[in-house]
Write a protein that holds these residues in place. Structure first.
Motif, short mmCIF file in Angstrom:
data_model
loop_
_atom_site.label_atom_id
_atom_site.label_comp_id
_atom_site.label_asym_id
_atom_site.label_seq_id
_atom_site.Cartn_x
_atom_site.Cartn_y
_atom_site.Cartn_z
N SER A 26 -17.77 82.03 64.92
CA SER A 26 -18.55 80.84 64.57
C SER A 26 -17.69 79.77 63.92
O SER A 26 -17.03 80.04 62.90
CB SER A 26 -19.68 81.24 63.60
OG SER A 26 -20.32 80.08 63.11
N PRO A 27 -17.71 78.55 64.44
CA PRO A 27 -16.94 77.47 63.80
C PRO A 27 -17.55 77.02 62.48
O PRO A 27 -16.95 76.26 61.74
CB PRO A 27 -17.00 76.34 64.84
CG PRO A 27 -18.23 76.62 65.64
CD PRO A 27 -18.39 78.12 65.66
N TYR A 28 -18.77 77.51 62.17
CA TYR A 28 -19.45 77.13 60.94
C TYR A 28 -19.25 78.15 59.82
O TYR A 28 -19.59 77.88 58.67
CB TYR A 28 -20.95 76.95 61.20
CG TYR A 28 -21.20 76.02 62.35
CD1 TYR A 28 -20.94 74.65 62.24
CD2 TYR A 28 -21.67 76.50 63.55
CE1 TYR A 28 -21.15 73.80 63.30
CE2 TYR A 28 -21.89 75.65 64.63
CZ TYR A 28 -21.64 74.30 64.50
OH TYR A 28 -21.84 73.46 65.55
N ALA A 29 -18.72 79.33 60.17
CA ALA A 29 -18.48 80.36 59.17
C ALA A 29 -17.10 80.17 58.55
O ALA A 29 -16.18 79.66 59.19
CB ALA A 29 -18.58 81.75 59.79
N GLU A 30 -16.97 80.58 57.31
CA GLU A 30 -15.69 80.39 56.61
C GLU A 30 -14.55 81.09 57.33
O GLU A 30 -13.43 80.57 57.42
CB GLU A 30 -15.82 80.92 55.18
CG GLU A 30 -14.66 80.55 54.28
CD GLU A 30 -14.87 80.98 52.84
OE1 GLU A 30 -13.86 81.20 52.16
OE2 GLU A 30 -16.03 81.12 52.41
N LEU A 31 -14.80 82.29 57.86
CA LEU A 31 -13.75 83.02 58.58
C LEU A 31 -13.44 82.38 59.93
O LEU A 31 -12.31 82.46 60.41
CB LEU A 31 -14.17 84.48 58.80
CG LEU A 31 -14.18 85.39 57.59
CD1 LEU A 31 -14.66 86.79 57.98
CD2 LEU A 31 -12.80 85.48 56.96
N GLY A 32 -14.44 81.79 60.56
CA GLY A 32 -14.25 81.24 61.90
C GLY A 32 -13.68 79.84 61.94
O GLY A 32 -13.07 79.46 62.95
N MET A 33 -13.86 79.07 60.88
CA MET A 33 -13.39 77.67 60.88
C MET A 33 -11.91 77.51 61.22
O MET A 33 -11.56 76.69 62.06
CB MET A 33 -13.67 77.01 59.52
CG MET A 33 -15.09 76.58 59.32
SD MET A 33 -15.27 75.77 57.71
CE MET A 33 -17.02 75.93 57.48
N PRO A 34 -11.02 78.29 60.60
CA PRO A 34 -9.59 78.11 60.93
C PRO A 34 -9.24 78.48 62.37
O PRO A 34 -8.21 78.05 62.88
CB PRO A 34 -8.88 79.07 59.95
CG PRO A 34 -9.87 79.39 58.90
CD PRO A 34 -11.21 79.27 59.53
N LEU A 35 -10.10 79.26 63.02
CA LEU A 35 -9.81 79.70 64.39
C LEU A 35 -10.39 78.77 65.45
O LEU A 35 -10.13 78.95 66.63
CB LEU A 35 -10.37 81.11 64.61
CG LEU A 35 -9.85 82.21 63.70
CD1 LEU A 35 -10.53 83.52 64.02
CD2 LEU A 35 -8.33 82.35 63.82
N THR A 36 -11.18 77.80 65.03
CA THR A 36 -11.88 76.93 65.97
C THR A 36 -10.92 76.32 66.98
O THR A 36 -9.89 75.75 66.63
CB THR A 36 -12.62 75.80 65.22
OG1 THR A 36 -13.53 76.39 64.29
CG2 THR A 36 -13.41 74.92 66.18
N GLY A 37 -11.28 76.48 68.27
CA GLY A 37 -10.48 75.92 69.36
C GLY A 37 -9.32 76.78 69.81
O GLY A 37 -8.64 76.44 70.78
#
Length: 199
Positions: A26-37
């Motif tokens: 999830s691009p909205y979760a703290e863990l997922g934000m850095p991985l977006t894209g």
């Protein structure tokens, strides 16, 4: 006792992994934000679509029942695995995203389904029609979910969604094919034995 501990451990691992994969995808979760894209976000999305589905949770209980071997142990370990997975999922969710839970509702559902699906898993070892029907439960369930509730959280198809659907359909076809082949092979063997005995 060993199978119960195993069911508990597998359930905890499955539930925690599902929550973590959801957060990473999830691009909205703290863990997922850095991985977006990134490719990692896309891989996490595919995994999330696969493990956070009803058929995969059902497959957990069925697999544990199959490992347990007997119907009683299968029922107990199937329910235990789903309970452990549910608790681990919501505890991990609370830690990684602070999300609220409806854990009790899913526990109430998970216990009876786990008991039944654990018996189904143990029944896969049975010869004949019982074993065939039990072995078809997860593939047919996965296919039914793909038709009724496909893993499409978005209105538009993305590569991750397409890949997840291809994986599920392929696994469902292979699983059903294995079940039918095993049933057919057992029948052929039984017929051969009958011919030898009657000849």
């Amino acid at each position: 006792m060993k199978i119960m501990v195993g069911g508990l451990a597998v359930g905890v691992g499955f539930g925690a992994a599902t929550s973590l994969v959801n957060a990473l995808s999830s691009p909205y979760a703290e863990l997922g934000m850095p991985l977006t894209g990134t490719v990692w976000a896309k891989a996490a999305k595919v995994l999330s679509l696969l493990v956070d589905a009803g058929w995969s949770w059902a497959a957990l209980a069925v697999a544990m029942g199959w490992l347990a071997g007997t119907w009683v142990r299968g029922a107990l370990v199937g329910a235990l695995a789903l309970v452990a997975a549910t608790v681990a999922y919501y505890v991990t969710d609370a830690v990684v995203s602070g999300a609220g839970t409806d854990m009790v509702s899913w526990l109430v559902v998970g216990v009876p389904f786990g008991l039944v699906l654990g018996v189904v898993g143990a029944a896969i070892r049975q010869p004949g029609l019982v074993g065939l029907l039990a072995a078809l439960t997860v593939p047919v369930g996965a296919a039914a979910q793909m038709v009724v509730l496909p893993p499409r959280p978005h209105l538009t198809l993305t590569p991750a969604i397409v890949l997840a659907e291809v994986i599920v359909w392929t696994a469902a076809v292979l699983g059903a094919g294995w079940a039918v082949y095993r049933f057919w092979a057992e029948r052929q063997e039984a017929l051969s034995v009958q011919r030898v005995q009657s000849g």
